[in-house]
Design a protein around this motif. Structure first.
Motif, PDB file in Angstrom:
ATOM      1  N   ALA A   1       0.136  -3.678  -0.641  1.00  0.00           N
ATOM      2  CA  ALA A   1       1.210  -4.281  -1.428  1.00  0.00           C
ATOM      3  C   ALA A   1       0.619  -5.508  -2.116  1.00  0.00           C
ATOM      4  O   ALA A   1       0.028  -6.363  -1.465  1.00  0.00           O
TER       5      ALA A   1
ATOM      6  N   PHE B   1       3.312  -1.537  -5.010  1.00  0.00           N
ATOM      7  CA  PHE B   1       2.992  -0.787  -3.803  1.00  0.00           C
ATOM      8  C   PHE B   1       2.050   0.358  -4.154  1.00  0.00           C
ATOM      9  O   PHE B   1       2.238   1.036  -5.161  1.00  0.00           O
TER      10      PHE B   1
ATOM     11  N   VAL C   1       8.792  -0.609   3.708  1.00  0.00           N
ATOM     12  CA  VAL C   1       7.744  -1.619   3.837  1.00  0.00           C
ATOM     13  C   VAL C   1       8.422  -2.905   4.294  1.00  0.00           C
ATOM     14  O   VAL C   1       9.384  -3.372   3.673  1.00  0.00           O
TER      15      VAL C   1
ATOM     16  N   LEU D   1       0.523   3.367   3.943  1.00  0.00           N
ATOM     17  CA  LEU D   1       0.640   2.298   2.957  1.00  0.00           C
ATOM     18  C   LEU D   1      -0.764   1.781   2.674  1.00  0.00           C
ATOM     19  O   LEU D   1      -1.433   1.248   3.554  1.00  0.00           O
TER      20      LEU D   1
ATOM     21  N   TYR E   1       0.498   3.791  -2.049  1.00  0.00           N
ATOM     22  CA  TYR E   1       0.685   4.513  -0.797  1.00  0.00           C
ATOM     23  C   TYR E   1       0.349   5.983  -0.978  1.00  0.00           C
ATOM     24  O   TYR E   1       0.282   6.490  -2.104  1.00  0.00           O
TER      25      TYR E   1
END
Length: 197
Positions: A105, A138, A126, A102, A140
């Motif tokens: 965010a 997001f 998440v 990740l 990733y």
């Protein structure tokens, strides 16, 4: 005598959750099969069809790869962006697998530092420390990091698809689609994911 028909009550509209398609941020820098691997499967020992063979590798990979692929997963690893409209969730399932990392965010334009990535049997999640509302962006890394990491079964399925398309490149043959190839479904079956939404 005039009878008045009572007005019909309007149904209260329920706000439906907005869904967004994942977007690839950068193109992968590798292919699922090398030219040498594909030519070995096709038993080609010349260079006349090299470009065409790699075009077939790309087509066979696209059939499986990404949000529109038949596996609903990512093969060729890279960075992705996905927007999600949260309505009080503390845990959000990402729409792809496998997710390696990740990158962040963002909520309301502000980076949310305490979001963590959890990998579970049914996908990547998440997790937030508190309920979230509104648009979340997001970013990733999803997919396999290189061709060697792609499972052998999926690589062989791509070889079968490439072989079929190469063999029938100049003739119209009814029924030679990937799902009709011998062993193709058996090879990809364990990796197929149910689509979200």
């Amino acid at each position: 005598m005039v009878t008045l028909t009572p007005s019909l009550k309007r149904k209260k509209k329920t706000k439906s959750k907005m869904t967004f398609a994942p977007q690839r941020i950068d193109a992968p820098d590798f292919t699922a099969l090398t030219l040498e691997e594909a030519k070995a499967h096709l038993e080609l020992d010349h260079t006349d069809h090299d470009d065409y063979v790699m075009a077939l590798v790309a087509a066979a990979t696209d059939h499986l790869d990404g949000p529109n692929g038949s596996l609903s997963m990512v093969l060729l690893g890279g960075s992705w962006r996905w927007d999600y409209e949260a309505t009080g969730e503390t845990c959000v399932k990402l729409p792809q697998t496998p997710v390696v990392e990740l990158d962040g965010a963002t909520i309301g334009g502000m980076a949310y530092g305490s979001a963590t990535l959890e990998t579970r049997l049914d996908g990547a999640y998440v997790v937030f420390s508190e309920p979230q509302h509104g648009r979340i962006n997001f970013e990733y890394f999803a997919g396999y990091e290189d061709a060697d990491a792609i499972p052998a079964a999926l690589k062989h399925a791509i070889k079968l698809h490439v072989g079929s398309m190469f063999e029938h490149r100049e003739t119209e043959v009814t029924g030679t689609i990937a799902s009709k190839l011998p062993h193709y479904d058996i090879l990809i079956g364990p990796y197929r994911r149910r689509r979200l939404g």
